[in-house]
Design a protein around this motif. Structure first.
Motif, mmCIF file in Angstrom:
data_model
loop_
_atom_site.group_PDB
_atom_site.id
_atom_site.type_symbol
_atom_site.label_atom_id
_atom_site.label_comp_id
_atom_site.label_asym_id
_atom_site.label_seq_id
_atom_site.Cartn_x
_atom_site.Cartn_y
_atom_site.Cartn_z
ATOM 1 N N ALA A 143 58.651 33.717 55.463
ATOM 2 C CA ALA A 143 59.706 33.024 56.228
ATOM 3 C C ALA A 143 60.187 31.750 55.648
ATOM 4 C CB ALA A 143 59.449 32.725 57.702
ATOM 5 N N ASN A 144 59.610 31.541 54.159
ATOM 6 C CA ASN A 144 60.150 30.370 53.690
ATOM 7 C C ASN A 144 59.461 29.149 54.247
ATOM 8 O OD1 ASN A 144 61.024 29.029 51.176
ATOM 9 N ND2 ASN A 144 63.013 28.889 52.321
ATOM 10 N N GLY A 145 58.425 28.835 54.665
ATOM 11 C CA GLY A 145 58.004 27.734 55.440
ATOM 12 C C GLY A 145 58.015 26.667 54.476
ATOM 13 N N LEU A 146 58.376 25.531 55.130
ATOM 14 C CA LEU A 146 58.442 24.279 54.393
ATOM 15 C C LEU A 146 57.202 23.612 54.109
ATOM 16 C CD1 LEU A 146 61.233 24.658 55.936
ATOM 17 C CD2 LEU A 146 61.422 22.001 56.142
ATOM 18 N N SER A 147 57.099 23.412 52.795
ATOM 19 C CA SER A 147 56.126 22.565 52.142
ATOM 20 C C SER A 147 56.102 21.166 52.911
ATOM 21 C CB SER A 147 55.944 22.357 50.900
ATOM 22 O OG SER A 147 57.007 21.829 50.322
ATOM 23 N N SER A 181 41.595 29.199 61.988
ATOM 24 C CA SER A 181 40.823 28.088 62.387
ATOM 25 C C SER A 181 41.014 27.390 63.830
ATOM 26 C CB SER A 181 40.587 27.440 61.115
ATOM 27 O OG SER A 181 41.919 26.481 61.006
ATOM 28 N N GLY A 182 42.464 27.722 64.006
ATOM 29 C CA GLY A 182 42.697 26.936 65.275
ATOM 30 C C GLY A 182 43.425 25.567 64.694
ATOM 31 N N GLN A 183 43.261 25.208 63.727
ATOM 32 C CA GLN A 183 44.264 23.948 63.020
ATOM 33 C C GLN A 183 45.485 24.275 62.731
ATOM 34 O OE1 GLN A 183 41.625 23.549 59.676
ATOM 35 N NE2 GLN A 183 40.846 21.798 60.447
ATOM 36 N N LEU A 184 46.312 23.361 62.839
ATOM 37 C CA LEU A 184 47.831 23.206 62.716
ATOM 38 C C LEU A 184 48.254 23.316 61.044
ATOM 39 C CD1 LEU A 184 49.187 21.029 65.516
ATOM 40 C CD2 LEU A 184 48.557 23.474 65.584
ATOM 41 N N ASP A 185 49.251 24.146 60.865
ATOM 42 C CA ASP A 185 49.312 24.329 59.468
ATOM 43 C C ASP A 185 50.508 23.464 58.955
ATOM 44 O OD1 ASP A 185 49.872 25.691 56.579
ATOM 45 O OD2 ASP A 185 51.682 26.682 57.754
ATOM 46 N N GLN A 186 50.042 22.011 59.184
ATOM 47 C CA GLN A 186 51.103 20.781 58.277
ATOM 48 C C GLN A 186 50.076 19.654 58.434
ATOM 49 O OE1 GLN A 186 52.626 19.714 55.991
ATOM 50 N NE2 GLN A 186 54.413 20.933 56.481
ATOM 51 N N GLU A 187 50.305 18.509 57.504
ATOM 52 C CA GLU A 187 49.743 17.251 57.368
ATOM 53 C C GLU A 187 49.654 16.657 58.770
ATOM 54 O OE1 GLU A 187 50.877 15.338 53.788
ATOM 55 O OE2 GLU A 187 50.367 17.194 52.571
ATOM 56 N N PRO A 188 48.667 16.212 59.096
ATOM 57 C CA PRO A 188 48.719 15.465 60.502
ATOM 58 C C PRO A 188 49.762 13.949 60.371
ATOM 59 C CG PRO A 188 46.590 15.871 59.983
ATOM 60 C CD PRO A 188 47.423 16.375 58.955
ATOM 61 N N GLU A 189 49.619 13.615 59.303
ATOM 62 C CA GLU A 189 50.704 12.384 59.177
ATOM 63 C C GLU A 189 51.960 12.660 59.180
ATOM 64 O OE1 GLU A 189 48.247 13.378 56.869
ATOM 65 O OE2 GLU A 189 46.831 11.861 57.208
#
Length: 341
Positions: A143-147, A181-189
């Motif tokens: 889906a061309n996810g955003l870096s 893993s249950g983690q979210l796929d983006q930097e927390p910051e």
């Protein structure tokens, strides 16, 4: 009338009516083709027939443009307006009228079909007070996810749109993958900088009940998460075929949503109808909040909120427990949950 506006409005009505993508794109492409020309140049080329030779202009779109530059409402548009005068859903009017915003939408930055500006314009026409732009996160490459870099660029675009002083607030958001893993796929910051975070599972949907429950709980417990998106991942109709719902411990998942102040999304897409009615009832019993969202991938699909309102009404969801009925200031105060945004 303005020819570009006529073409885009036709595309809107076709999207709203779930027309085939190729049919919609014919009008979107024609609008883009003449968008760089001034109105006088469009009119001149239309009247002399030169417009027919432009790439992206077909017989139907040429006829629309020609009628528009001659000062008429194109016949095709008039017919679509007449058909579109009827609501999409027969029930749920009270909730539909109470809705102020939409927290799940996509643009051409990921897998949506239109520029952000067109999504905003359509939301304004529909009377939305706010719209969250929630393009996909990097793990969803299909889906061309955003870096992280592209998301930062998008934040600048959102800020620029809001600085223009329009009547609607565009919220910076994301539909972030809940990884295995249950983690979210983006930097927390970066998640800290967003107004709204919709967390969804998009992969390994046939995992066993225990594995899926653990994965979803990880996403829900992350303090950045505001909304649990299309929780079962099911498909009940449409061009992608059907898909059964994921298996997970719904009572445990919804108890976690209530505990961590995460709203359960009532996804309004006709092919999703997610969660099923039985799970909406379980979420109600658990004390959850809800977010009625369009999950729109095109401007006309923003009106799919009508379907979600109908399902919420059918399941007796109180309007005050639907966060998309809240004013934007209350919504943002809730979404911040006490940590920096």
């Amino acid at each position: 009338m303005d020819a570009v506006a006529a073409l885009n409005e036709i595309a809107f009505w076709l999207e709203r009516g779930r027309a085939a993508t190729f049919k919609v794109q014919a009008f979107r492409k024609a609008a883009a083709a003449i968008g760089s020309l001034g109105p006088e140049e469009v009119a001149s080329r239309a009247r002399t027939g030169r417009l027919k030779s432009m790439k992206g202009i077909g017989d139907r779109t040429y006829a629309v443009i020609r009628q528009a530059v001659d000062g008429q409402v194109p016949d095709y548009l008039a017919d679509l307006r007449e058909k579109g005068a009827q609501p999409l859903a027969s029930d749920g009017q009270d909730i539909r009228e109470a809705l102020r915003g939409d927290l799940h939408s996509h643009s051409e930055w990921s897998d949506g079909g239109s520029p952000i500006e067109l999504m905003v314009a359509a939301a304004e026409v529909l009377g939305r007070e706010y719209l969250a732009l929630t393009d996909h996160s990097p793990n969803l490459t299909i889906a061309n996810g955003l870096s992280a870099e592209r998301l930062l660029d998008q934040l600048d675009v959102v800020a620029a749109i809001n600085s223009n002083g329009g009547g609607m607030r565009l919220l910076a958001g994301i539909e972030v993958d809940i990884l295995e893993s249950g983690q979210l796929d983006q930097e927390p910051e970066l998640l800290d900088r967003l107004d709204i975070v919709v967390a969804s599972v998009h992969s390994k949907l046939r995992a066993d009940r225990k594995t899926m429950t653990s994965r979803m709980l990880g996403g829900i417990q992350d303090p950045h998460t505001n909304v649990l998106g299309h929780c079962t991942g099911r498909l009940v109709e449409g061009s992608r075929g059907t898909r059964p719902p994921s298996e997970f411990d719904a009572r445990e998942v919804f108890a976690a949503c209530a505990e961590h102040n995460v709203a359960v999304e009532i996804n309004s897409r006709p092919e999703r109808q997610d969660p099923p009615d039985a799970l909406i009832q379980l979420a109600l019993e658990a004390g959850c909040l809800f977010s009625i969202d369009s999950d729109a991938h095109a401007p006309g699909q923003l009106d799919f909120l009508q379907y979600g309102a109908e399902r919420a009404a059918r399941n007796h969801v109180p309007a005050e427990r639907i966060i998309t009925t809240w004013p934007v200031e209350k919504l943002l105060a809730w979404a911040g949950k006490g940590h920096s945004r």
